[in-house]
Design a protein around this motif. Structure first.
Motif, PDB file in Angstrom:
ATOM      1  N   THR A  54      17.545   5.789 -13.476  1.00  0.00           N
ATOM      2  CA  THR A  54      18.800   5.056 -13.355  1.00  0.00           C
ATOM      3  C   THR A  54      19.880   5.988 -12.821  1.00  0.00           C
ATOM      4  OG1 THR A  54      19.491   5.570 -15.615  1.00  0.00           O
ATOM      5  CG2 THR A  54      18.285   3.503 -15.297  1.00  0.00           C
ATOM      6  N   VAL A  55      20.880   5.400 -12.201  1.00  0.00           N
ATOM      7  CA  VAL A  55      22.053   6.148 -11.764  1.00  0.00           C
ATOM      8  C   VAL A  55      23.288   5.332 -12.110  1.00  0.00           C
ATOM      9  CG1 VAL A  55      20.964   7.455  -9.905  1.00  0.00           C
ATOM     10  CG2 VAL A  55      21.916   5.217  -9.415  1.00  0.00           C
ATOM     11  N   GLU A  56      24.390   6.030 -12.346  1.00  0.00           N
ATOM     12  CA  GLU A  56      25.639   5.350 -12.646  1.00  0.00           C
ATOM     13  C   GLU A  56      26.581   5.483 -11.463  1.00  0.00           C
ATOM     14  OE1 GLU A  56      29.290   5.697 -15.755  1.00  0.00           O
ATOM     15  OE2 GLU A  56      27.260   5.893 -16.591  1.00  0.00           O
ATOM     16  N   TYR A  57      27.171   4.362 -11.112  1.00  0.00           N
ATOM     17  CA  TYR A  57      28.127   4.327 -10.002  1.00  0.00           C
ATOM     18  C   TYR A  57      29.279   3.412 -10.390  1.00  0.00           C
ATOM     19  CZ  TYR A  57      30.011   3.353  -5.346  1.00  0.00           C
ATOM     20  OH  TYR A  57      30.834   3.208  -4.265  1.00  0.00           O
ATOM     21  N   GLU A  58      30.466   3.935 -10.334  1.00  0.00           N
ATOM     22  CA  GLU A  58      31.679   3.200 -10.695  1.00  0.00           C
ATOM     23  C   GLU A  58      31.537   2.495 -12.043  1.00  0.00           C
ATOM     24  OE1 GLU A  58      32.866   0.757  -7.379  1.00  0.00           O
ATOM     25  OE2 GLU A  58      33.528   2.517  -6.246  1.00  0.00           O
ATOM     26  N   GLY A  59      30.987   3.220 -13.015  1.00  0.00           N
ATOM     27  CA  GLY A  59      30.880   2.711 -14.373  1.00  0.00           C
ATOM     28  C   GLY A  59      29.743   1.740 -14.620  1.00  0.00           C
ATOM     29  N   VAL A  60      28.918   1.473 -13.614  1.00  0.00           N
ATOM     30  CA  VAL A  60      27.789   0.549 -13.767  1.00  0.00           C
ATOM     31  C   VAL A  60      26.500   1.342 -13.616  1.00  0.00           C
ATOM     32  CG1 VAL A  60      26.636  -1.508 -12.837  1.00  0.00           C
ATOM     33  CG2 VAL A  60      29.138  -1.361 -12.813  1.00  0.00           C
ATOM     34  N   GLU A  61      25.539   1.079 -14.514  1.00  0.00           N
ATOM     35  CA  GLU A  61      24.241   1.746 -14.430  1.00  0.00           C
ATOM     36  C   GLU A  61      23.274   0.873 -13.648  1.00  0.00           C
ATOM     37  OE1 GLU A  61      21.260   2.503 -17.822  1.00  0.00           O
ATOM     38  OE2 GLU A  61      22.447   4.335 -17.662  1.00  0.00           O
ATOM     39  N   TYR A  62      22.624   1.482 -12.654  1.00  0.00           N
ATOM     40  CA  TYR A  62      21.665   0.783 -11.813  1.00  0.00           C
ATOM     41  C   TYR A  62      20.284   1.404 -11.965  1.00  0.00           C
ATOM     42  CZ  TYR A  62      25.711  -1.173  -9.428  1.00  0.00           C
ATOM     43  OH  TYR A  62      26.874  -1.819  -9.127  1.00  0.00           O
ATOM     44  N   LYS A  63      19.276   0.560 -11.871  1.00  0.00           N
ATOM     45  CA  LYS A  63      17.884   0.990 -11.973  1.00  0.00           C
ATOM     46  C   LYS A  63      17.371   1.338 -10.577  1.00  0.00           C
ATOM     47  CE  LYS A  63      13.681  -0.854 -14.077  1.00  0.00           C
ATOM     48  NZ  LYS A  63      13.128  -2.050 -14.710  1.00  0.00           N
ATOM     49  N   VAL A  64      16.725   2.474 -10.441  1.00  0.00           N
ATOM     50  CA  VAL A  64      16.127   2.869  -9.168  1.00  0.00           C
ATOM     51  C   VAL A  64      14.751   2.220  -9.096  1.00  0.00           C
ATOM     52  CG1 VAL A  64      15.355   4.794  -7.737  1.00  0.00           C
ATOM     53  CG2 VAL A  64      17.411   5.037  -9.148  1.00  0.00           C
ATOM     54  N   THR A  65      14.560   1.315  -8.133  1.00  0.00           N
ATOM     55  CA  THR A  65      13.330   0.528  -8.087  1.00  0.00           C
ATOM     56  C   THR A  65      12.426   0.828  -6.903  1.00  0.00           C
ATOM     57  OG1 THR A  65      14.462  -1.259  -6.947  1.00  0.00           O
ATOM     58  CG2 THR A  65      14.371  -1.383  -9.361  1.00  0.00           C
ATOM     59  N   ALA A  66      12.902   1.605  -5.938  1.00  0.00           N
ATOM     60  CA  ALA A  66      12.063   1.908  -4.780  1.00  0.00           C
ATOM     61  C   ALA A  66      12.498   3.209  -4.127  1.00  0.00           C
ATOM     62  CB  ALA A  66      12.131   0.780  -3.757  1.00  0.00           C
ATOM     63  N   ILE A  67      11.539   3.889  -3.533  1.00  0.00           N
ATOM     64  CA  ILE A  67      11.828   5.006  -2.645  1.00  0.00           C
ATOM     65  C   ILE A  67      11.888   4.357  -1.267  1.00  0.00           C
ATOM     66  CG2 ILE A  67      11.096   7.248  -1.773  1.00  0.00           C
ATOM     67  CD1 ILE A  67      11.641   7.151  -4.841  1.00  0.00           C
ATOM     68  N   GLY A  68      13.052   4.302  -0.674  1.00  0.00           N
ATOM     69  CA  GLY A  68      13.270   3.545   0.551  1.00  0.00           C
ATOM     70  C   GLY A  68      12.588   4.113   1.780  1.00  0.00           C
ATOM     71  N   ASP A  69      12.558   3.316   2.826  1.00  0.00           N
ATOM     72  CA  ASP A  69      12.026   3.756   4.113  1.00  0.00           C
ATOM     73  C   ASP A  69      12.776   5.009   4.557  1.00  0.00           C
ATOM     74  OD1 ASP A  69      10.493   1.451   4.029  1.00  0.00           O
ATOM     75  OD2 ASP A  69      11.619   0.399   5.583  1.00  0.00           O
ATOM     76  N   ASP A  70      12.045   5.984   5.080  1.00  0.00           N
ATOM     77  CA  ASP A  70      12.614   7.236   5.613  1.00  0.00           C
ATOM     78  C   ASP A  70      13.319   8.093   4.551  1.00  0.00           C
ATOM     79  OD1 ASP A  70      12.033   6.347   8.349  1.00  0.00           O
ATOM     80  OD2 ASP A  70      13.769   5.036   8.115  1.00  0.00           O
ATOM     81  N   ALA A  71      13.113   7.825   3.288  1.00  0.00           N
ATOM     82  CA  ALA A  71      13.893   8.454   2.223  1.00  0.00           C
ATOM     83  C   ALA A  71      13.943   9.979   2.307  1.00  0.00           C
ATOM     84  CB  ALA A  71      13.374   8.022   0.853  1.00  0.00           C
ATOM     85  N   PHE A  72      12.822  10.617   2.481  1.00  0.00           N
ATOM     86  CA  PHE A  72      12.778  12.083   2.538  1.00  0.00           C
ATOM     87  C   PHE A  72      12.162  12.567   3.848  1.00  0.00           C
ATOM     88  CE2 PHE A  72      13.076  11.015  -1.902  1.00  0.00           C
ATOM     89  CZ  PHE A  72      14.016  11.918  -2.370  1.00  0.00           C
ATOM     90  N   GLN A  73      12.241  11.762   4.867  1.00  0.00           N
ATOM     91  CA  GLN A  73      11.633  12.089   6.158  1.00  0.00           C
ATOM     92  C   GLN A  73      12.101  13.456   6.652  1.00  0.00           C
ATOM     93  OE1 GLN A  73      12.351   9.215   9.230  1.00  0.00           O
ATOM     94  NE2 GLN A  73      10.869  10.124  10.585  1.00  0.00           N
TER      95      GLN A  73
END
Length: 172
Positions: A54-73
């Protein structure tokens, strides 16, 4: 009339709220509950990387659900990656040309490995695909020249062509 159209669009077409960066990782908000790791903030990222659940952004916690396309290319100094159990997909080209990547632990939550996801990860020696994975994309492990061991469970029902192309250490 314009208010009705705007309300209709808001109800049936979700708005992507934006993107942000924390440390060396950039994220995109896909809806009110989920995030996708979009891309490493720089290709000079190195060493061991731990993807947070999870990551917090502007006071809201979000769940990381995917490693996106080109993420660490082309993060050629990335040596290992730890993926949390919240991730269900590894996108196309996610670790493309991460030539120093020696270790990856794919969690049992991942169901799909994208097109050329680990292409040219020439230092990768072994991979264990968990029972949750049903699809491995085209050339997903192509040119992983040091790959000598891979475990593919019966749950995998689709393997793209050339998924293990030029993996000379494998006896497939």
């Amino acid at each position: 009339m314009i208010r009705k159209i705007t309300l209709f669009l808001m109800l049936f077409f979700p708005v992507v709220a934006g993107a942000f960066t924390i440390g060396d990782l950039s994220y995109t908000i896909t809806d009110e509950e989920k995030l996708t790791a979009l891309k490493a903030a720089t290709t000079s990222i190195s060493g061991d990387v731990v993807i947070p659940a999870t990551v917090e952004y502007e006071g809201v916690e979000y769940k990381v659900t995917a490693i996106g396309d080109d993420a660490f290319q082309e993060c050629r100094r990335l040596t290992s990656i730890t993926i949390p159990n919240s991730v269900t997909a590894i996108g196309d080209y996610a670790f493309f040309y991460c030539s120093s990547l020696t270790s990856i632990e794919i969690p049992n939550s991942v169901t799909a490995i994208g097109y050329e996801a680990f292409y040219r990860c020439s230092s990768l020696t072994s991979v264990e695909i968990p029972n949750s994975v049903t699809a491995i994309g085209y050339e997903a492990f192509g040119y992983c020249s040091s790959l000598t061991s891979i475990t593919i469970p019966n749950s995998v029902t689709a393997i793209g062509s050339n998924a293990f192309y030029e993996c000379k250490g494998l006896n497939l």
